[in-house]
Motif scaffolding. Sequence first.
Motif, mmCIF file in Angstrom:
data_model
loop_
_atom_site.group_PDB
_atom_site.id
_atom_site.type_symbol
_atom_site.label_atom_id
_atom_site.label_comp_id
_atom_site.label_asym_id
_atom_site.label_seq_id
_atom_site.Cartn_x
_atom_site.Cartn_y
_atom_site.Cartn_z
ATOM 1 N N GLY A 1 0.785 -1.322 0.175
ATOM 2 C CA GLY A 1 0.070 -0.136 -0.118
ATOM 3 C C GLY A 1 0.810 1.476 0.072
ATOM 4 N N ASN A 2 1.931 1.110 0.729
ATOM 5 C CA ASN A 2 2.828 2.563 0.843
ATOM 6 C C ASN A 2 3.572 2.640 -0.647
ATOM 7 O OD1 ASN A 2 2.278 2.640 3.381
ATOM 8 N ND2 ASN A 2 3.998 1.986 4.421
ATOM 9 N N GLU B 1 2.425 1.800 -3.472
ATOM 10 C CA GLU B 1 1.130 2.339 -4.518
ATOM 11 C C GLU B 1 0.967 3.935 -4.180
ATOM 12 O OE1 GLU B 1 -2.201 -0.413 -3.417
ATOM 13 O OE2 GLU B 1 -1.443 -1.688 -4.934
ATOM 14 N N VAL B 2 0.866 4.529 -2.811
ATOM 15 C CA VAL B 2 0.758 5.800 -2.619
ATOM 16 C C VAL B 2 1.913 6.562 -3.073
ATOM 17 C CG1 VAL B 2 1.005 7.478 -0.727
ATOM 18 C CG2 VAL B 2 -0.374 5.515 -0.322
ATOM 19 N N SER C 1 -5.347 8.085 1.401
ATOM 20 C CA SER C 1 -5.688 7.050 2.152
ATOM 21 C C SER C 1 -6.550 5.897 1.610
ATOM 22 C CB SER C 1 -6.240 7.260 3.912
ATOM 23 O OG SER C 1 -5.229 8.063 4.560
ATOM 24 N N ARG D 1 -5.248 4.144 -0.787
ATOM 25 C CA ARG D 1 -4.204 3.155 -0.593
ATOM 26 C C ARG D 1 -5.031 1.652 -0.197
ATOM 27 N NH1 ARG D 1 -2.444 0.930 4.044
ATOM 28 N NH2 ARG D 1 -0.189 0.606 4.314
#
Length: 465
Positions: A134-135, A137-138, A291, A294
């Motif tokens: 997820g990080n 992707e951010v 957020s 993510r």
Amino acid sequence: MQHTEPPLQPSLTYLRPEVQALKDRLDIFIEQEVIPCERLYHEHMHSRHGKERWTMDALPPCLVTLQQRAQSLGLWNLFLPPRLLQHISTSSNIPNQWLPKIPLSYREYGILAESMGKSELGAMACNCSAPDTGNMEVLLEFGTPQQQQEYLLPLLQGKIRSTFLMTEPDVASSDPTNLQTSLRKIERDGQVVSYELTGKKWWSTGAMDPRCRVGICVAKMETETATSSSLHGKHTIVLVPLPHPNVKLVRPLTVFGYDDAPFGHAQVELCNVPLFSEHLIGGEGSGFQVSQARLGPGRIHHCMRAVGMAQRCYDLMLERSLSRKTFGKQLSEHGSLQRDIADSFSDLQAARLLTLHCAHQMDLYGPKQSRHYISSIKVAVPHLVMQILDRALQSYGGAGVCQDTVIASAWANMRTLRIADGPDEVHRRTVARLEINNTKNKMTARNGDQQGKQQQHKFDFTSRL
């Protein structure tokens, strides 16, 4: 005239030939190399206690070997979807060797995530584990070239790890407007010169890992867009370099007694951490948007990995039914266990297809337009999987609740999924509100059509007069 059948549409479990070949390699890798390494991992950690469990020496050598092997097999960073790969800037200098050779749709990756989920080491071996996915992707979607070079590249290489700092111990964090961690803007002569981050976080997965070098933190600040009617406009996402003298790892947190060392979850204190504009992601007040972007894909990953572990435990239950006898019969001959097997088979299929259908909707319409499907699987899949794990545990009796099988730890981890990334109650609320609003809109449109027809009828009648 000869009748021709329309072409068959691929099923939710269909894979392109090149992706099927990739999955075949992954399945062999998981079964023959990753799962056997679980024993080595636990043996490596067994003699380490206290702070020793969170050191570089505690990192299991077998995991390094698995990661090198995954890279050589082309099983590295498979989670990156095509829509995000276009965000890689030429100025960020991300070499193609760290990007997937075959970009996968959300649905296709979901099928491969199931394979990884059969082992607690599977996703880590392929650099596809949370919260790093997820990080990354951010950083891909919202990061600057400088941020991508400094943090995204080493994350893609597997050289560092990261954490996501959102949940707080003193408030109900399922409502993000409750968050108290503050980002204070420091100005001089009317110009922003720095920021100061203060607050408490917990359940920060990856923060205890000795390789953790950056945190992505959700904080609240007053901005021009943050009014009483726009509470989400107060949230801002910042990068926190780690380790940092103003960031204190208060303690590791256990999940039903499991500390998940040396990777683990932490309670964290942020004590006036100095930050600058280059640490902001997406600018001031864009935290809610970042957020949500993510969390959507991450919920697909969680659910499909859960299905993978459910499949493994289901297989263990089948094997158990054929290897033990009670009251003169094999367990497989008892009606009660036959019912458990049949129900587990149905639950497994339902969990898998619900998640893949959600992933397919994301491929078609994007995460934002698939919110009700995402929230739906986040409630349904952990519930279905928990039922499978509980039946498997019951079939093993005392062995099911101890360290002799993977079932006990799988059960503990799965129970937390009903809370992690938003509790069931919040996701049920989301689904219900979206469905109710959709129905309201349909009813309004239908009533409008009826009124229009009535007015047209009245016009036609009067015109005839």
